[in-house]
Design a protein around this motif. Structure first.
Motif, PDB file in Angstrom:
ATOM      1  N   ASP A 191       3.353   5.523  21.246  1.00 24.10           N
ATOM      2  CA  ASP A 191       2.516   4.488  20.727  1.00 24.10           C
ATOM      3  C   ASP A 191       2.640   4.442  19.047  1.00 24.10           C
ATOM      4  O   ASP A 191       2.410   5.427  18.340  1.00 24.10           O
ATOM      5  CB  ASP A 191       1.010   5.060  20.731  1.00 24.10           C
ATOM      6  CG  ASP A 191      -0.093   3.646  20.532  1.00 24.10           C
ATOM      7  OD1 ASP A 191       0.790   2.719  19.718  1.00 24.10           O
ATOM      8  OD2 ASP A 191      -1.072   3.890  20.728  1.00 24.10           O
ATOM      9  N   GLU A 192       3.292   3.335  18.647  1.00 25.01           N
ATOM     10  CA  GLU A 192       3.746   3.233  17.039  1.00 25.01           C
ATOM     11  C   GLU A 192       2.267   3.345  16.560  1.00 25.01           C
ATOM     12  O   GLU A 192       2.407   3.687  15.231  1.00 25.01           O
ATOM     13  CB  GLU A 192       4.289   1.943  16.935  1.00 25.01           C
ATOM     14  CG  GLU A 192       5.680   1.713  17.506  1.00 25.01           C
ATOM     15  CD  GLU A 192       6.327   0.796  17.188  1.00 25.01           C
ATOM     16  OE1 GLU A 192       5.879  -0.125  16.199  1.00 25.01           O
ATOM     17  OE2 GLU A 192       7.428   0.241  17.782  1.00 25.01           O
ATOM     18  N   ALA A 193       1.108   3.093  16.891  1.00 22.28           N
ATOM     19  CA  ALA A 193      -0.052   3.159  15.942  1.00 22.28           C
ATOM     20  C   ALA A 193      -0.226   4.559  15.497  1.00 22.28           C
ATOM     21  O   ALA A 193      -0.992   4.842  14.551  1.00 22.28           O
ATOM     22  CB  ALA A 193      -1.340   2.709  16.712  1.00 22.28           C
ATOM     23  N   THR A 194      -0.049   5.510  16.357  1.00 22.69           N
ATOM     24  CA  THR A 194      -0.041   6.976  15.963  1.00 22.69           C
ATOM     25  C   THR A 194       0.630   7.296  14.957  1.00 22.69           C
ATOM     26  O   THR A 194       0.354   8.611  14.367  1.00 22.69           O
ATOM     27  CB  THR A 194       0.147   7.888  17.390  1.00 22.69           C
ATOM     28  OG1 THR A 194       1.614   7.991  17.764  1.00 22.69           O
ATOM     29  CG2 THR A 194      -0.674   7.355  18.422  1.00 22.69           C
ATOM     30  N   ILE A 195       1.705   6.939  14.553  1.00 20.75           N
ATOM     31  CA  ILE A 195       2.396   7.121  13.242  1.00 20.75           C
ATOM     32  C   ILE A 195       1.671   6.966  11.949  1.00 20.75           C
ATOM     33  O   ILE A 195       1.606   7.759  11.201  1.00 20.75           O
ATOM     34  CB  ILE A 195       3.514   6.269  13.069  1.00 20.75           C
ATOM     35  CG1 ILE A 195       4.551   6.128  14.279  1.00 20.75           C
ATOM     36  CG2 ILE A 195       4.251   6.438  11.641  1.00 20.75           C
ATOM     37  CD1 ILE A 195       5.828   5.245  14.088  1.00 20.75           C
ATOM     38  N   LEU A 196       0.404   6.143  12.098  1.00 22.61           N
ATOM     39  CA  LEU A 196      -0.363   5.934  11.185  1.00 22.61           C
ATOM     40  C   LEU A 196      -1.323   7.054  11.032  1.00 22.61           C
ATOM     41  O   LEU A 196      -2.132   7.206  10.009  1.00 22.61           O
ATOM     42  CB  LEU A 196      -1.262   4.603  11.096  1.00 22.61           C
ATOM     43  CG  LEU A 196      -0.336   3.330  11.279  1.00 22.61           C
ATOM     44  CD1 LEU A 196      -1.452   2.133  11.498  1.00 22.61           C
ATOM     45  CD2 LEU A 196       0.487   3.336  10.080  1.00 22.61           C
ATOM     46  N   TYR A 197      -1.289   8.248  11.756  1.00 25.42           N
ATOM     47  CA  TYR A 197      -2.158   9.244  11.652  1.00 25.42           C
ATOM     48  C   TYR A 197      -1.575  10.058  10.621  1.00 25.42           C
ATOM     49  O   TYR A 197      -2.514  10.804  10.174  1.00 25.42           O
ATOM     50  CB  TYR A 197      -2.116  10.169  12.901  1.00 25.42           C
ATOM     51  CG  TYR A 197      -2.674   9.440  14.214  1.00 25.42           C
ATOM     52  CD1 TYR A 197      -3.468   8.394  14.011  1.00 25.42           C
ATOM     53  CD2 TYR A 197      -2.638  10.328  15.573  1.00 25.42           C
ATOM     54  CE1 TYR A 197      -4.246   7.829  15.443  1.00 25.42           C
ATOM     55  CE2 TYR A 197      -3.195   9.440  16.664  1.00 25.42           C
ATOM     56  CZ  TYR A 197      -4.129   8.590  16.360  1.00 25.42           C
ATOM     57  OH  TYR A 197      -4.357   8.027  17.734  1.00 25.42           O
ATOM     58  N   ALA A 198      -0.359   9.745  10.390  1.00 25.20           N
ATOM     59  CA  ALA A 198       0.056  10.800   9.068  1.00 25.20           C
ATOM     60  C   ALA A 198       0.747  10.029   8.079  1.00 25.20           C
ATOM     61  O   ALA A 198       1.092  10.672   7.100  1.00 25.20           O
ATOM     62  CB  ALA A 198       1.121  11.917   9.671  1.00 25.20           C
ATOM     63  N   HIS A 199       1.010   8.773   8.263  1.00 23.85           N
ATOM     64  CA  HIS A 199       1.758   8.134   7.143  1.00 23.85           C
ATOM     65  C   HIS A 199       1.056   6.645   7.104  1.00 23.85           C
ATOM     66  O   HIS A 199       0.408   5.890   7.958  1.00 23.85           O
ATOM     67  CB  HIS A 199       3.205   7.722   7.752  1.00 23.85           C
ATOM     68  CG  HIS A 199       3.984   9.040   7.892  1.00 23.85           C
ATOM     69  ND1 HIS A 199       4.538   9.767   7.066  1.00 23.85           N
ATOM     70  CD2 HIS A 199       4.384   9.542   9.194  1.00 23.85           C
ATOM     71  CE1 HIS A 199       5.178  10.762   7.583  1.00 23.85           C
ATOM     72  NE2 HIS A 199       5.059  10.593   8.832  1.00 23.85           N
ATOM     73  N   PRO A 200       1.011   5.881   5.636  1.00 16.00           N
ATOM     74  CA  PRO A 200       0.332   4.677   5.594  1.00 16.00           C
ATOM     75  C   PRO A 200       1.241   3.321   6.169  1.00 16.00           C
ATOM     76  O   PRO A 200       2.519   3.691   6.305  1.00 16.00           O
ATOM     77  CB  PRO A 200       0.107   4.631   4.057  1.00 16.00           C
ATOM     78  CG  PRO A 200       1.507   5.648   3.586  1.00 16.00           C
ATOM     79  CD  PRO A 200       1.308   6.689   4.688  1.00 16.00           C
ATOM     80  N   GLN A 201       0.683   2.623   6.324  1.00 16.43           N
ATOM     81  CA  GLN A 201       1.340   1.324   6.988  1.00 16.43           C
ATOM     82  C   GLN A 201       2.324   0.943   6.025  1.00 16.43           C
ATOM     83  O   GLN A 201       3.542   0.312   6.612  1.00 16.43           O
ATOM     84  CB  GLN A 201       0.307   0.288   7.145  1.00 16.43           C
ATOM     85  CG  GLN A 201       0.915  -0.945   7.957  1.00 16.43           C
ATOM     86  CD  GLN A 201       1.282  -0.882   9.581  1.00 16.43           C
ATOM     87  OE1 GLN A 201       0.420  -0.403  10.124  1.00 16.43           O
ATOM     88  NE2 GLN A 201       2.417  -1.076   9.833  1.00 16.43           N
ATOM     89  N   GLU A 202       2.352   0.657   4.786  1.00 20.62           N
ATOM     90  CA  GLU A 202       3.362   0.319   4.063  1.00 20.62           C
ATOM     91  C   GLU A 202       4.597   1.016   4.188  1.00 20.62           C
ATOM     92  O   GLU A 202       5.734   0.656   4.147  1.00 20.62           O
ATOM     93  CB  GLU A 202       2.922   0.260   2.557  1.00 20.62           C
ATOM     94  CG  GLU A 202       3.977  -0.137   1.547  1.00 20.62           C
ATOM     95  CD  GLU A 202       3.492  -0.037   0.220  1.00 20.62           C
ATOM     96  OE1 GLU A 202       4.133  -0.461  -0.693  1.00 20.62           O
ATOM     97  OE2 GLU A 202       2.468   0.452  -0.146  1.00 20.62           O
ATOM     98  N   PHE A 203       4.469   2.525   4.253  1.00 19.04           N
ATOM     99  CA  PHE A 203       5.716   3.236   4.610  1.00 19.04           C
ATOM    100  C   PHE A 203       6.116   3.173   5.835  1.00 19.04           C
ATOM    101  O   PHE A 203       7.482   3.111   5.783  1.00 19.04           O
ATOM    102  CB  PHE A 203       5.145   4.851   4.388  1.00 19.04           C
ATOM    103  CG  PHE A 203       6.150   5.832   4.902  1.00 19.04           C
ATOM    104  CD1 PHE A 203       7.337   6.003   4.013  1.00 19.04           C
ATOM    105  CD2 PHE A 203       5.904   6.656   5.873  1.00 19.04           C
ATOM    106  CE1 PHE A 203       8.155   6.923   4.365  1.00 19.04           C
ATOM    107  CE2 PHE A 203       6.900   7.544   6.408  1.00 19.04           C
ATOM    108  CZ  PHE A 203       8.052   7.803   5.474  1.00 19.04           C
ATOM    109  N   VAL A 204       5.449   2.997   6.906  1.00 18.85           N
ATOM    110  CA  VAL A 204       5.935   2.719   8.224  1.00 18.85           C
ATOM    111  C   VAL A 204       6.855   1.602   8.156  1.00 18.85           C
ATOM    112  O   VAL A 204       7.961   1.548   8.657  1.00 18.85           O
ATOM    113  CB  VAL A 204       4.817   2.799   9.270  1.00 18.85           C
ATOM    114  CG1 VAL A 204       5.273   2.246  10.795  1.00 18.85           C
ATOM    115  CG2 VAL A 204       4.093   4.035   9.352  1.00 18.85           C
ATOM    116  N   GLU A 205       6.290   0.299   7.666  1.00 23.00           N
ATOM    117  CA  GLU A 205       7.282  -0.790   7.391  1.00 23.00           C
ATOM    118  C   GLU A 205       8.468  -0.592   6.580  1.00 23.00           C
ATOM    119  O   GLU A 205       9.503  -1.244   7.149  1.00 23.00           O
ATOM    120  CB  GLU A 205       6.280  -1.796   6.811  1.00 23.00           C
ATOM    121  CG  GLU A 205       5.176  -2.426   7.777  1.00 23.00           C
ATOM    122  CD  GLU A 205       5.633  -2.567   9.231  1.00 23.00           C
ATOM    123  OE1 GLU A 205       6.777  -3.242   9.565  1.00 23.00           O
ATOM    124  OE2 GLU A 205       4.916  -2.186  10.309  1.00 23.00           O
TER     125      GLU A 205
END
Length: 224
Positions: A51-65
């Motif tokens: 689930d891509e939303a779980t990436i936000l558990y450790a990283h901010p949205q701006e970084f993910v994008e």
């Protein structure tokens, strides 16, 4: 209970330049070893896409994008001096996260005694807002947060015995006493972090070891 193994063919499609240290052959080598009859009892399962939303558990949205934007349509894109991405790297990274989170589910739900995840790209060098050291996202950190958020784990311990210090995991949990990060690693060596003086909120325990350190000293590092 059994030991479960998660892996997936997509991990071989995260392509790095010829001769790169972190290349598909590393996973093929693990697969060859695990094909031995000594590992016949492993419960082998295909890693689920995360689930891509779980990436936000450790990283901010701006970084993910920002990471998503580095994935090329063709060829190989350079993220930093030694970290690269190819067309399937996003799917591989998200599936690696899915495998790690599924492993957490399996243990908490009693479906497996323990779980081994054979995945790439790796994760422990990725800091909160920086991909580095062959790592796009910090899979270990995401899985630790997943255990806390999805299974209400009050405290999580991450024990890292890679030859390199997991600077990214340390960075993400630096001031979080609910996560204990312990690392044995060679020093001096990349990335240059991991001194015993780096203690965070009292939750960081580093045991740097000299090159060619033997097993006895290695064991002592864990005991002390």
């Amino acid at each position: 209970m059994v030991t479960r193994l998660y892996t997936h063919p997509i991990f071989l499609e995260h392509i790095t330049p010829p001769g790169h240290p972190e290349r598909p052959d590393r996973l093929r080598a693990i697969e060859r070893v695990l094909d031995d009859e000594a590992f016949a009892a492993l419960d082998r399962a295909e890693a689920p896409e995360g689930d891509e939303a779980t990436i936000l558990y450790a990283h901010p949205q701006e970084f993910v994008e920002r990471v998503r934007a580095t994935i090329p349509d063709t060829g190989i894109a350079r993220v930093d001096a030694d970290t690269t991405a190819s067309p399937k790297s996003w799917q591989a990274a998200v599936t690696a996260i899915g495998a790690a989170n599924a492993a957490v589910d399996d243990v908490f739900r009693g479906n497996a005694a323990n779980v081994f995840v054979a995945a790439r790209p790796p994760g422990h060098h990725a800091e909160k807002t920086t991909s580095m050291g062959f790592c796009l996202f910090n899979t270990a950190a995401i899985a630790a947060r997943y255990a806390q958020r999805q299974h209400q784990a009050e405290r999580v311990a991450i024990v890292d015995w890679d030859v390199h210090h997991g600077n990214g995991t340390q960075d993400i949990f630096w001031d979080d006493p609910s996560v204990l990060y312990c690392s044995t690693h060679q020093m001096p060596l990349y990335p240059g972090t991991g001194a015993t003086s780096e203690t965070g909120a009292g939750n960081i325990v580093n045991a740097p070891l000299a090159p060619q350190t033997g097993s006895e000293v290695f064991r002592d590092a864990f005991l002390s």
